[in-house]
Enzyme design. Structure first.
Site: not given
Length: 385
Positions: A253, A257, A260-261
């Site tokens: 998780h 994140e 992805k950013n």
């Protein structure tokens, strides 16, 4: 913020005065039980304790685990109900927040009505109840997000949660507590599942960070490809054979994140450029105390004035899907938030839950480095709000 914001605060305060109190909808005895439980102290556990306790899940151990949860979970739920009853700016009166509160009250009532656990038969029935509670609370994060988004819209378009520190502090504590509750319940349930090699419940005794981050990178690049029709390369550095005890889903998780950013930042910067976008570097480093994962990109960075905002809930440079959820009537929402402006603050809470942390260092005009610290020893007790 001026007169408009002050007026909005007054309107929200008036709404709070009219809100439906718990005592209006549930019996007085239950309300008294909740608030007396809310002043009891919560008992924290560590990753190491969960590993040692679950190493031999014999029947007696499972009964002891159930007895602990039977006593502990109502206390944790009661703390959250008491908070949900007394939020500022009228947030407690929002229908979504009331729905979340009612879920917590129902679960508290179910646990308190369950008789004392004395044997394995009782423990099996209690585990069935835990599965039901786990399922009931699956949409807490997006439903609460919708309530906060509605408050933010009411107060003023330009108001962020930096201007509402009480709300931000509440959400940090609320979501941290939720992580803890779901870990305790999930771990107990997982101990009933068929045994998996190198797993104790939800915890992988030989979690390989290189493998987990590799999977997270593939998932993040897949989403990036769907959105942009291209995805920058991600180079992973670190010992591919290194392992340590951790919860792989948490690690996935958090790294998902961060990657992805970075993918989005690099793609946005090089969208109209003929130059090949530079790869993102992901480094896994082993220390004696911490495992540190660094994600470095050349996506242009974040202005220094904007750095505090990245840790506030509902701050996102992407379009929020919360409005679409409201328009479509999908009030339950998805189980996992993506693009809601919750990714970074929630990831930091996941890191802190087991004694780690998440830091972002940015160089405006160049790129951003994210440092994810994971406590290697697993001896840090969960931080209880």
């Amino acid at each position: 913020m001026g007169f408009r914001f002050a007026s909005a605060v007054v309107r929200s305060a008036l709404a709070a005065a009219k809100q439906v109190k718990l005592s209006d909808s549930v019996p007085r005895e239950l309300v008294d039980d909740i608030f007396s439980s809310a002043i009891r102290k919560q008992t924290g556990v560590s990753l190491r304790y969960m590993l040692d306790f679950g190493a031999n899940p014999i029947r007696r151990q499972l009964v002891l685990s159930a007895q602990f949860l039977h006593n502990e979970l109502p206390v944790r739920l009661a703390h959250r109900v008491a908070e949900l009853e007394n939020l500022p700016y009228g947030l407690s009166a929002k229908p979504q927040v009331l729905r979340v509160r009612d879920w917590y009250v129902e679960s508290f009532k179910d646990l308190r009505e369950f008789p004392a656990i004395k044997d394995n038969n009782d423990e099996q029935k209690f585990t069935d109840l835990l599965r039901h509670i786990y399922h009931r609370h699956r949409h807490v994060v997006p439903v609460m997000a919708m309530g906060v988004a509605e408050l933010k819209k009411e107060l003023q378009e330009g108001v962020g949660l930096l201007e509402l520190p009480e709300i931000h502090q509440f959400l940090d504590g609320f979501y941290l507590s939720r992580i803890g509750i779901r870990i305790l319940i999930g771990q107990h349930i997982a101990l009933h599942e068929p045994e998996k090699d190198n797993y104790i419940g939800m915890i992988a005794t030989k979690c390989c960070p290189s493998q987990v981050v590799g999977d997270a990178v593939m998932d993040a690049r897949s989403i990036c490809m769907r959105e942009y029709a291209s995805a920058p390369e991600v180079n992973i550095y670190g010992d591919p054979n290194f392992t340590f005890p951790y919860v792989p889903s948490h690690l996935h998780h958090m790294t998902f994140e961060l990657v992805k950013n970075s993918l989005r930042a690099v793609n946005d910067k090089y969208d109209d450029s003929d130059d090949e976008p530079p790869p993102i570097r992901l480094v896994v480093a082993e220390g004696e105390e911490d495992i540190t994962i660094k994600v470095s990109d050349e996506g242009g960075g974040i202005p220094r004035s904007g750095l505090p905002k990245i840790w506030t809930y509902l701050y996102s440079t992407a379009l929020s899907p919360l409005d679409d959820m409201e328009d479509s009537g999908d009030a339950d929402g998805p189980a996992v938030l993506a693009g809601y402006g919750y990714g970074l603050p929630l990831s930091r809470l996941y890191a802190r839950y087991f004694g780690g942390d998440l830091q972002i260092i940015s160089m405006e005009g160049y790129g951003t480095d994210a440092y994810l610290h994971l406590n290697r020893l697993g001896t840090v007790q969960e931080p209880l709000p």
